[in-house]
Motif scaffolding. Structure first.
Motif, PDB file in Angstrom:
ATOM      1  N   UNK A   6      12.129  52.457  13.985  1.00 50.88           N
ATOM      2  CA  UNK A   6      12.853  53.706  14.257  1.00 50.88           C
ATOM      3  C   UNK A   6      13.204  53.642  15.745  1.00 50.88           C
ATOM      4  N   UNK A   7      14.453  53.307  16.011  1.00 53.10           N
ATOM      5  CA  UNK A   7      14.867  53.027  17.386  1.00 53.10           C
ATOM      6  C   UNK A   7      15.252  54.339  18.091  1.00 53.10           C
ATOM      7  N   UNK A   8      14.245  54.990  18.665  1.00 53.89           N
ATOM      8  CA  UNK A   8      14.472  56.275  19.331  1.00 53.89           C
ATOM      9  C   UNK A   8      15.447  56.164  20.490  1.00 53.89           C
ATOM     10  N   UNK A   9      15.415  55.022  21.153  1.00 49.82           N
ATOM     11  CA  UNK A   9      16.286  54.846  22.323  1.00 49.82           C
ATOM     12  C   UNK A   9      17.758  54.857  21.900  1.00 49.82           C
ATOM     13  N   UNK A  10      18.066  54.101  20.839  1.00 52.90           N
ATOM     14  CA  UNK A  10      19.457  54.031  20.367  1.00 52.90           C
ATOM     15  C   UNK A  10      19.904  55.376  19.785  1.00 52.90           C
ATOM     16  N   UNK A  11      18.999  56.004  19.015  1.00 50.62           N
ATOM     17  CA  UNK A  11      19.333  57.299  18.417  1.00 50.62           C
ATOM     18  C   UNK A  11      19.590  58.337  19.520  1.00 50.62           C
ATOM     19  N   UNK A  12      18.729  58.334  20.525  1.00 54.09           N
ATOM     20  CA  UNK A  12      18.876  59.280  21.642  1.00 54.09           C
ATOM     21  C   UNK A  12      20.198  59.041  22.367  1.00 54.09           C
ATOM     22  N   UNK A  13      20.554  57.773  22.543  1.00 52.37           N
ATOM     23  CA  UNK A  13      21.806  57.480  23.264  1.00 52.37           C
ATOM     24  C   UNK A  13      23.006  57.997  22.479  1.00 52.37           C
ATOM     25  N   UNK A  14      22.973  57.834  21.151  1.00 53.65           N
ATOM     26  CA  UNK A  14      24.132  58.307  20.378  1.00 53.65           C
ATOM     27  C   UNK A  14      24.217  59.834  20.426  1.00 53.65           C
ATOM     28  N   UNK A  19      26.737  64.722  22.919  1.00 53.54           N
ATOM     29  CA  UNK A  19      26.588  65.926  23.751  1.00 53.54           C
ATOM     30  C   UNK A  19      27.571  65.865  24.936  1.00 53.54           C
ATOM     31  N   UNK A  20      27.735  64.690  25.520  1.00 54.47           N
ATOM     32  CA  UNK A  20      28.670  64.561  26.664  1.00 54.47           C
ATOM     33  C   UNK A  20      30.076  64.984  26.231  1.00 54.47           C
ATOM     34  N   UNK A  21      30.479  64.558  25.032  1.00 56.90           N
ATOM     35  CA  UNK A  21      31.810  64.940  24.522  1.00 56.90           C
ATOM     36  C   UNK A  21      31.869  66.442  24.290  1.00 56.90           C
ATOM     37  N   UNK A  59      23.005  64.731  34.222  1.00 55.98           N
ATOM     38  CA  UNK A  59      24.182  64.342  35.016  1.00 55.98           C
ATOM     39  C   UNK A  59      25.152  63.535  34.154  1.00 55.98           C
ATOM     40  N   UNK A  60      24.604  62.576  33.387  1.00 57.92           N
ATOM     41  CA  UNK A  60      25.466  61.714  32.573  1.00 57.92           C
ATOM     42  C   UNK A  60      26.184  62.492  31.471  1.00 57.92           C
ATOM     43  N   UNK A  61      25.579  63.603  31.030  1.00 54.82           N
ATOM     44  CA  UNK A  61      26.207  64.397  29.961  1.00 54.82           C
ATOM     45  C   UNK A  61      27.116  65.496  30.524  1.00 54.82           C
ATOM     46  N   UNK A  62      27.202  65.581  31.848  1.00 57.91           N
ATOM     47  CA  UNK A  62      28.040  66.616  32.464  1.00 57.91           C
ATOM     48  C   UNK A  62      27.355  67.970  32.544  1.00 57.91           C
ATOM     49  N   UNK A  63      26.028  67.976  32.402  1.00 59.23           N
ATOM     50  CA  UNK A  63      25.262  69.226  32.497  1.00 59.23           C
ATOM     51  C   UNK A  63      24.857  69.441  33.960  1.00 59.23           C
ATOM     52  N   UNK A  64      25.107  70.649  34.446  1.00 57.26           N
ATOM     53  CA  UNK A  64      24.761  70.993  35.837  1.00 57.26           C
ATOM     54  C   UNK A  64      23.238  71.081  35.974  1.00 57.26           C
ATOM     55  N   UNK A  65      22.710  70.495  37.073  1.00 59.43           N
ATOM     56  CA  UNK A  65      21.263  70.538  37.299  1.00 59.43           C
ATOM     57  C   UNK A  65      20.964  71.333  38.564  1.00 59.43           C
ATOM     58  N   UNK A  66      20.096  72.313  38.414  1.00 59.42           N
ATOM     59  CA  UNK A  66      19.614  73.111  39.543  1.00 59.42           C
ATOM     60  C   UNK A  66      18.176  72.621  39.793  1.00 59.42           C
TER      61      UNK A  66
END
Ligand code: NAP
Length: 286
Positions: A6-14, A19-21, A59-66
C-alpha cells in the motif's frame, strides 16, 4: 503469499496533485486561497520536521501558510492569545497545533480553544462528538488517511473483521470509529488486552498504532490480511521503522503499508484536504 504494497507516498502525491488543482480553481472562482496556521512550540526535532513537511506540502498545493514558531518557554496564556488571533483571522481556514506541547501547557485546554470550524486536525471535542455520530466536520488526518489507504486496495471494509491495535485519541479510537461506520466488525486492543496475538490473527484488516518497533510479528497476522502500520520509531542506528516486522508479515499479509512511505505522507495529504474543505465551507461551497 507475498503482500502487495500500500504505497502511501504515491497515493498521497496523487491526492496532493488533485488538491493543488482544486485550490487553483477555488481561487480563480471565488478569490479565496485556503490558509493554514501552523503553530509549533519548542524545538523538538521530530515535531520541527513534521511541521516543515506539512508547510512545504501546503506551499506546493498553493495553500497559504501562517507560520508560528514559539520558544519552549512559551506560557499557556501566550499560546491561547495566539490561537485567539488566528481564530479571528479570515485568511486562516485551518489551525494546526503540533503535538506534543511542552509540559507547562495543558494540550486539552489549547485544543479546545481552537474554533471547531478551523480545527483541521479534528481534535476539538465538538468534532470528536460529530465523528462519533458519523457526521464529522473534520476527520482527524491520520485515521482519515488510514481509511483511504485501505480503500485504495479495493478490498471491501464492510463485514470484515478489523482489529485496531492502540486506543489513542488521535489514532486508535478514531480509526476504530471510521471502520465501524464502514460496517466492519471492530476490536480495539491495548496494553491490557489478553491474548493479543490471537486477537490480531483474527483480523482481516489490522491497523497497528502503538509506537513499539517491530511489535507485530509474522505469526500474529492472518493469511491475506490488509495490514496498515502507523508506528514511527527511530532505532538507535537512526533507522526509521514501524510497529510491524515488515519482512515476515509481508510473507503472510495480502497488503501491507511500509514505514517510511506509508501512513506519514497520507497524514500530510489529509491535513491539506481538511484545510481545503474548510476554505470551501467558509465560501459557502459544499
Ligand atoms: P499513544 O498515544 O502512545 O498510544 C499507544 C497505544 O498503544 C495505547 O493505546 C497503548 O495502550 C497501546 N500500547 C502500547 N504498548 C502496547 C503493547 N505492548 N500492547 C498492546 N498495546 C500497546 O500513541 P499514538 O499517538 O496513537 O501513536 C502510535 C504510533 O503511531 C507512534 O509510533 C506514533 O509515532 C505513530 N503515529 C504516526 C502518525 C503518522 O502520521 N505516521 C501519526 C500519529 C502517530 P494503553 O492505552 O493501554 O496504554
Amino acid at each position: 503469499m507475498a503482500a502487495r504494497l500500500i504505497d502511501g507516498k504515491a497515493l498521497a502525491q496523487s491526492i496532493r496533485d488533485q488538491i493543488a488543482k482544486d485550490v487553483a480553481e477555488l481561487h480563480a472562482r471565488s478569490g479565496i486561497r485556503p490558509g493554514l496556521a501552523a503553530i509549533l512550540v519548542g524545538e523538538d526535532p521530530a515535531s520541527n520536521l513534521y511541521v516543515k513537511h506539512k508547510e512545504k506540502a501546503c506551499h506546493e498545493a498553493g495553500i497559504y501558510v501562517d507560520d508560528h514558531r514559539l520558544s519552549s518557554a512559551t506560557t499557556q496564556a501566550e499560546l491561547l492569545a495566539l490561537i485567539e488571533k488566528v481564530n479571528a483571522d479570515p485568511k486562516v481556514h485551518g489551525i494546526l497545533v503540533q503535538l506534543p506541547l511542552p509540559k507547562q501547557i495543558d494540550s486539552k485546554v489549547v485544543l479546545e480553544a481552537v474554533l471547531p470550524h478551523k480545527d483541521a486536525d479534528g481534535f476539538h471535542p465538538y468534532n470528536v462528538g460529530r465523528l462519533v455520530e458519523g457526521m464529522a466536520l473534520f476527520t482527524p488526518c491520520t485515521p482519515k488517511g488510514i481509511i483511504k489507504m485501505i480503500e485504495s486496495t479495493g478490498e471491501a471494509i464492510e463485514g470484515k473483521r478489523a482489529v485496531v491495535l492502540g486506543r489513542s485519541n488521535i489514532v486508535g479510537k478514531p480509526t476504530a470509529l471510521l471502520l465501524m461506520h464502514r460496517n466492519a466488525t471492530v476490536t480495539v486492543c491495548h496494553s491490557k488486552t489478553k491474548d493479543l496475538a490471537a486477537r490480531c490473527r483474527e483480523a482481516e484488516i489490522l491497523v497497528v498504532a502503538i509506537g513499539k518497533p517491530k511489535f507485530v510479528t509474522g505469526d500474529m497476522v492472518r493469511e491475506g490480511a490488509v495490514v496498515v502500520d502507523v508506528g514511527v520509531n527511530r532505532l538507535e542506528d537512526g533507522k526509521l521503522v514501524g510497529d510491524v516486522e515488515f519482512g515476515p508479515v509481508s510473507e503472510r499479509a495480502g497488503w501491507i503499508s511500509p514505514v517510511p512511505g506509508g501512513v506519514g505522507p497520507m497524514t500530510i495529504a489529509m491535513l491539506l484536504e481538511n484545510t481545503f474543505e474548510s476554505a470551501k465551507r467558509s465560501a459557502g461551497i459544499a
